[in-house]
Design a protein around this motif. Structure first.
Motif, PDB file in Angstrom:
ATOM      1  N   MET A   1      17.944   2.842   8.273  1.00 59.89           N
ATOM      2  CA  MET A   1      17.450   1.493   8.023  1.00 59.89           C
ATOM      3  C   MET A   1      16.316   1.101   8.786  1.00 59.89           C
ATOM      4  O   MET A   1      15.433   0.697   8.428  1.00 59.89           O
ATOM      5  N   LYS A   2      16.271   1.280  10.151  1.00 65.40           N
ATOM      6  CA  LYS A   2      15.135   0.887  11.073  1.00 65.40           C
ATOM      7  C   LYS A   2      13.992   1.872  10.760  1.00 65.40           C
ATOM      8  O   LYS A   2      12.805   1.341  10.644  1.00 65.40           O
ATOM      9  N   LYS A   3      14.281   3.064  10.381  1.00 61.67           N
ATOM     10  CA  LYS A   3      13.428   4.062  10.010  1.00 61.67           C
ATOM     11  C   LYS A   3      12.506   3.650   8.879  1.00 61.67           C
ATOM     12  O   LYS A   3      11.346   3.705   9.002  1.00 61.67           O
ATOM     13  N   ASN A   4      13.239   3.144   7.827  1.00 60.69           N
ATOM     14  CA  ASN A   4      12.528   2.518   6.842  1.00 60.69           C
ATOM     15  C   ASN A   4      11.596   1.288   6.929  1.00 60.69           C
ATOM     16  O   ASN A   4      10.464   1.249   6.506  1.00 60.69           O
ATOM     17  N   ILE A   5      12.228   0.493   7.780  1.00 55.48           N
ATOM     18  CA  ILE A   5      11.416  -0.776   8.121  1.00 55.48           C
ATOM     19  C   ILE A   5      10.161  -0.325   8.960  1.00 55.48           C
ATOM     20  O   ILE A   5       8.905  -0.799   8.795  1.00 55.48           O
ATOM     21  N   ILE A   6      10.222   0.497   9.867  1.00 55.60           N
ATOM     22  CA  ILE A   6       8.838   1.102  10.798  1.00 55.60           C
ATOM     23  C   ILE A   6       8.092   1.683   9.891  1.00 55.60           C
ATOM     24  O   ILE A   6       6.993   1.449   9.772  1.00 55.60           O
ATOM     25  N   VAL A   7       8.469   2.586   8.940  1.00 57.95           N
ATOM     26  CA  VAL A   7       7.647   3.320   8.079  1.00 57.95           C
ATOM     27  C   VAL A   7       7.063   2.334   7.196  1.00 57.95           C
ATOM     28  O   VAL A   7       5.737   2.464   6.859  1.00 57.95           O
ATOM     29  N   SER A   8       7.632   1.147   6.782  1.00 57.83           N
ATOM     30  CA  SER A   8       6.984   0.317   5.858  1.00 57.83           C
ATOM     31  C   SER A   8       5.747  -0.631   6.497  1.00 57.83           C
ATOM     32  O   SER A   8       5.116  -0.921   5.859  1.00 57.83           O
ATOM     33  N   ALA A   9       6.351  -0.835   7.595  1.00 59.13           N
ATOM     34  CA  ALA A   9       5.364  -1.563   8.429  1.00 59.13           C
ATOM     35  C   ALA A   9       4.063  -1.055   8.699  1.00 59.13           C
ATOM     36  O   ALA A   9       2.912  -1.367   8.646  1.00 59.13           O
ATOM     37  N   VAL A  10       4.346   0.243   8.978  1.00 61.75           N
ATOM     38  CA  VAL A  10       2.989   1.176   9.422  1.00 61.75           C
ATOM     39  C   VAL A  10       2.245   1.291   8.302  1.00 61.75           C
ATOM     40  O   VAL A  10       0.957   1.391   8.097  1.00 61.75           O
ATOM     41  N   LEU A  11       2.978   1.587   7.193  1.00 63.18           N
ATOM     42  CA  LEU A  11       2.159   1.999   5.719  1.00 63.18           C
ATOM     43  C   LEU A  11       1.588   0.451   5.295  1.00 63.18           C
ATOM     44  O   LEU A  11       0.260   0.571   4.958  1.00 63.18           O
ATOM     45  N   SER A  12       2.050  -0.643   5.332  1.00 65.51           N
ATOM     46  CA  SER A  12       1.617  -1.720   5.139  1.00 65.51           C
ATOM     47  C   SER A  12       0.219  -2.058   6.119  1.00 65.51           C
ATOM     48  O   SER A  12      -0.746  -2.466   5.808  1.00 65.51           O
ATOM     49  N   ALA A  13       0.379  -1.705   7.332  1.00 63.66           N
ATOM     50  CA  ALA A  13      -0.626  -1.949   8.433  1.00 63.66           C
ATOM     51  C   ALA A  13      -2.039  -0.958   8.073  1.00 63.66           C
ATOM     52  O   ALA A  13      -3.013  -1.368   8.013  1.00 63.66           O
ATOM     53  N   ILE A  14      -1.685   0.152   7.686  1.00 58.44           N
ATOM     54  CA  ILE A  14      -2.685   1.011   7.218  1.00 58.44           C
ATOM     55  C   ILE A  14      -3.366   0.600   6.083  1.00 58.44           C
ATOM     56  O   ILE A  14      -4.611   0.691   6.071  1.00 58.44           O
ATOM     57  N   ALA A  15      -2.607   0.332   5.062  1.00 63.04           N
ATOM     58  CA  ALA A  15      -3.260   0.040   3.918  1.00 63.04           C
ATOM     59  C   ALA A  15      -4.084  -1.166   3.774  1.00 63.04           C
ATOM     60  O   ALA A  15      -4.908  -1.478   3.087  1.00 63.04           O
TER      61      ALA A  15
END
Length: 112
Positions: A1-15
Motif C-alpha cells: 500500500m505504501k509502495k503504491n502511494i510513494i510511486v504515485s507521488a513520485v510519478l505525479s511530481a515528475i509528470a
C-alpha cells in the motif's frame, strides 16, 4: 500500500512539476508552449490512468488521482496563470484516474 502511494507521488511530481518546469526553463518560448500542449493531451491523461490503476488496493485509494489533479492545477496555474480551462482539465484527469481505479477494482473482484 505504501509502495503504491510513494510511486504515485513520485510519478505525479515528475509528470506535473518537474517536466513542465524543466521545459519552461530549458526550452522556453513558444516551443515550450507546444511541448506542454502535447503533454496536456498525451502525457497527463496517461499518468492519471496509471495513478488510477496504482490506487487500487484492498480499498480504492481515491485520493491519489485527486491529488494528482490538484498538483496539475497548481502547477499549471503557476506557469500559465489561472484559467477555467485548467480547472476543466484537472476535473477530467481526476475523473480518468477515478474511473481507472474503480474499473481495476471491479476487474480484480470479478477474477476473485
Amino acid at each position: 500500500m505504501k509502495k503504491n502511494i510513494i510511486v504515485s507521488a513520485v510519478l505525479s511530481a515528475i509528470a506535473n512539476v518537474i517536466f513542465p518546469l524543466l521545459v519552461v526553463f530549458v526550452i522556453g518560448g513558444l516551443d515550450a508552449m507546444g511541448i506542454l500542449l502535447i503533454a496536456l493531451f498525451v502525457l497527463n491523461p496517461i499518468v492519471s490512468i496509471v495513478i488510477g490503476i496504482l490506487s487500487d488496493n484492498k480499498k480504492v485509494l481515491w485520493y491519489l488521482p485527486v491529488v494528482n489533479a490538484v498538483v496539475f492545477l497548481i502547477v499549471e496555474s503557476v506557469i500559465f496563470g489561472f484559467d477555467i480551462s485548467n480547472i476543466i482539465a484537472a476535473v477530467i484527469y481526476a475523473g480518468l484516474g477515478l474511473a481507472a481505479a474503480y474499473i481495476t477494482k471491479a476487474v480484480k473482484n470479478k477474477r476473485a
